[in-house]
Design a protein around this motif. Structure first.
Motif, mmCIF file in Angstrom:
data_model
loop_
_atom_site.group_PDB
_atom_site.id
_atom_site.type_symbol
_atom_site.label_atom_id
_atom_site.label_comp_id
_atom_site.label_asym_id
_atom_site.label_seq_id
_atom_site.Cartn_x
_atom_site.Cartn_y
_atom_site.Cartn_z
ATOM 1 N N GLN A 53 0.834 -1.219 0.000
ATOM 2 C CA GLN A 53 0.000 0.000 0.000
ATOM 3 C C GLN A 53 0.862 1.260 0.000
ATOM 4 O O GLN A 53 0.473 2.276 -0.552
ATOM 5 C CB GLN A 53 -0.935 0.018 1.207
ATOM 6 C CG GLN A 53 -2.212 -0.764 1.031
ATOM 7 C CD GLN A 53 -3.060 -0.281 -0.115
ATOM 8 O OE1 GLN A 53 -3.165 -0.922 -1.146
ATOM 9 N NE2 GLN A 53 -3.689 0.864 0.043
ATOM 10 N N ALA A 54 2.048 1.188 0.606
ATOM 11 C CA ALA A 54 2.918 2.362 0.722
ATOM 12 C C ALA A 54 3.575 2.741 -0.605
ATOM 13 O O ALA A 54 3.970 3.897 -0.784
ATOM 14 C CB ALA A 54 3.995 2.114 1.784
ATOM 15 N N TRP A 58 -0.822 1.150 -8.089
ATOM 16 C CA TRP A 58 -2.258 0.884 -8.182
ATOM 17 C C TRP A 58 -2.987 1.330 -6.925
ATOM 18 O O TRP A 58 -4.162 1.680 -6.986
ATOM 19 C CB TRP A 58 -2.503 -0.589 -8.500
ATOM 20 C CG TRP A 58 -1.940 -0.902 -9.845
ATOM 21 C CD1 TRP A 58 -2.506 -0.631 -11.065
ATOM 22 C CD2 TRP A 58 -0.675 -1.483 -10.132
ATOM 23 N NE1 TRP A 58 -1.662 -1.010 -12.083
ATOM 24 C CE2 TRP A 58 -0.528 -1.544 -11.545
ATOM 25 C CE3 TRP A 58 0.373 -1.965 -9.350
ATOM 26 C CZ2 TRP A 58 0.594 -2.067 -12.168
ATOM 27 C CZ3 TRP A 58 1.492 -2.480 -9.966
ATOM 28 C CH2 TRP A 58 1.598 -2.524 -11.363
ATOM 29 N N ALA A 59 -2.307 1.363 -5.788
ATOM 30 C CA ALA A 59 -2.933 1.864 -4.555
ATOM 31 C C ALA A 59 -3.287 3.336 -4.717
ATOM 32 O O ALA A 59 -4.296 3.797 -4.179
ATOM 33 C CB ALA A 59 -1.999 1.661 -3.364
ATOM 34 N N ASP A 62 -6.548 3.835 -6.892
ATOM 35 C CA ASP A 62 -7.802 3.624 -6.181
ATOM 36 C C ASP A 62 -7.517 3.420 -4.698
ATOM 37 O O ASP A 62 -7.381 2.297 -4.222
ATOM 38 C CB ASP A 62 -8.569 2.422 -6.729
ATOM 39 C CG ASP A 62 -9.938 2.267 -6.061
ATOM 40 O OD1 ASP A 62 -10.309 3.108 -5.209
ATOM 41 O OD2 ASP A 62 -10.645 1.300 -6.392
ATOM 42 N N PRO A 63 -7.418 4.539 -3.942
ATOM 43 C CA PRO A 63 -7.144 4.426 -2.515
ATOM 44 C C PRO A 63 -8.257 3.710 -1.744
ATOM 45 O O PRO A 63 -8.052 3.265 -0.620
ATOM 46 C CB PRO A 63 -7.012 5.880 -2.038
ATOM 47 C CG PRO A 63 -7.060 6.744 -3.249
ATOM 48 C CD PRO A 63 -7.500 5.911 -4.406
ATOM 49 N N ASN A 64 -9.446 3.572 -2.365
ATOM 50 C CA ASN A 64 -10.570 2.918 -1.702
ATOM 51 C C ASN A 64 -10.719 1.449 -2.083
ATOM 52 O O ASN A 64 -11.710 0.816 -1.708
ATOM 53 C CB ASN A 64 -11.870 3.667 -2.013
ATOM 54 C CG ASN A 64 -11.840 5.085 -1.483
ATOM 55 O OD1 ASN A 64 -11.401 5.324 -0.365
ATOM 56 N ND2 ASN A 64 -12.271 6.032 -2.288
ATOM 57 N N ALA A 65 -9.767 0.912 -2.839
ATOM 58 C CA ALA A 65 -9.838 -0.507 -3.213
ATOM 59 C C ALA A 65 -9.860 -1.356 -1.944
ATOM 60 O O ALA A 65 -9.252 -1.014 -0.933
ATOM 61 C CB ALA A 65 -8.649 -0.888 -4.089
ATOM 62 N N LYS A 66 -10.574 -2.444 -2.017
ATOM 63 C CA LYS A 66 -10.663 -3.357 -0.879
ATOM 64 C C LYS A 66 -9.608 -4.449 -1.054
ATOM 65 O O LYS A 66 -9.614 -5.176 -2.044
ATOM 66 C CB LYS A 66 -12.053 -3.965 -0.809
ATOM 67 C CG LYS A 66 -13.120 -2.891 -0.669
ATOM 68 C CD LYS A 66 -14.329 -3.366 0.060
ATOM 69 C CE LYS A 66 -15.403 -2.356 0.249
ATOM 70 N NZ LYS A 66 -15.188 -0.988 -0.003
ATOM 71 N N ASN A 67 -8.698 -4.538 -0.089
ATOM 72 C CA ASN A 67 -7.644 -5.546 -0.103
ATOM 73 C C ASN A 67 -7.877 -6.535 1.017
ATOM 74 O O ASN A 67 -8.316 -6.158 2.103
ATOM 75 C CB ASN A 67 -6.266 -4.888 0.096
ATOM 76 C CG ASN A 67 -5.923 -3.930 -1.019
ATOM 77 O OD1 ASN A 67 -6.172 -4.211 -2.175
ATOM 78 N ND2 ASN A 67 -5.358 -2.787 -0.670
ATOM 79 N N SER A 68 -7.585 -7.790 0.752
ATOM 80 C CA SER A 68 -7.636 -8.800 1.808
ATOM 81 C C SER A 68 -6.396 -9.674 1.678
ATOM 82 O O SER A 68 -5.854 -9.866 0.590
ATOM 83 C CB SER A 68 -8.916 -9.634 1.730
ATOM 84 O OG SER A 68 -8.994 -10.316 0.494
ATOM 85 N N PHE A 69 -5.952 -10.188 2.809
ATOM 86 C CA PHE A 69 -4.725 -10.965 2.873
ATOM 87 C C PHE A 69 -5.018 -12.337 3.455
ATOM 88 O O PHE A 69 -5.866 -12.478 4.337
ATOM 89 C CB PHE A 69 -3.695 -10.242 3.752
ATOM 90 C CG PHE A 69 -3.348 -8.868 3.244
ATOM 91 C CD1 PHE A 69 -2.337 -8.688 2.320
ATOM 92 C CD2 PHE A 69 -4.056 -7.754 3.677
ATOM 93 C CE1 PHE A 69 -2.023 -7.427 1.835
ATOM 94 C CE2 PHE A 69 -3.757 -6.485 3.207
ATOM 95 C CZ PHE A 69 -2.732 -6.323 2.284
#
Length: 177
Positions: A53-54, A58-59, A62-69
């Motif tokens: 993210q840092a 691509w972050a 779209d800073p509002n993209a939903k990421n999951s790990f």
């Protein structure tokens, strides 16, 4: 007159399809940068998917993209899935190989805007006090990809994003020293 227009449209479509069929079956995009940091520092920044993210270009799209790990936080088996706007699409990446300070290889699965599976990797090479980092992506060019390559230059588009990401990583790791 209508017959002539239809024949011209058909000829144009055939020319476009013929040009697309002659495009390469595979593609590769690669960019590199030298960083004033040891390979271990750079490797650690990239090997932990939660750090992306840092610096990921691509972050920023779209800073509002939903990421999951899922899986381990870093190294082989670490997985990140994302769903975002039309600029970042939807997909996942999994680290399939992680050799400390040498190589990180990913399997990329894109779901939107187009389905595709590609391979990406980072390599790290010591160069005196610096580390040369190479970020590359390769994959198969299906017919849709070949058709799109007639109007879009994947190397320039993705390569430009790789350059942005590498510059952002450089700023982070050189500031960490």
């Amino acid at each position: 007159m209508l017959d002539i227009i239809l024949i011209l449209v058909a000829v144009i479509i055939l020319i476009i399809l013929a040009l697309a069929s002659r495009q390469p079956d595979t593609f590769q995009v690669s960019r590199s940068i030298s960083m004033a940091a040891p390979p271990a520092t750079v490797f650690t920044q990239i090997n932990d998917l939660q750090n992306w993210q840092a610096w990921s270009p691509w972050a920023k799209l779209d800073p509002n993209a939903k990421n999951s790990f899922s899986g381990p936080q870093a190294g082989a088996g670490a997985n990140m899935s994302w769903a975002g706007n039309n600029k970042v699409g939807e997909g996942s990446m999994t680290i399939v190989e992680s050799r400390p300070h040498d190589l990180i290889r990913f399997k990329l699965d894109f779901l939107k805007p187009f389905k595709a599976s590609n391979t990406a990797e980072f390599t790290f090479t010591s160069a005196g006090e610096n580390t040369v980092v190479v970020w590359s992506m390769s994959g198969k060019n299906n017919f849709i990809g070949k058709l799109m390559s007639l109007i879009m230059n994947c190397d320039k588009m993705v390569g430009g994003q790789f350059e942005q990401g590498l510059s952002a990583i450089k700023a982070i790791v050189e500031g960490a020293g």
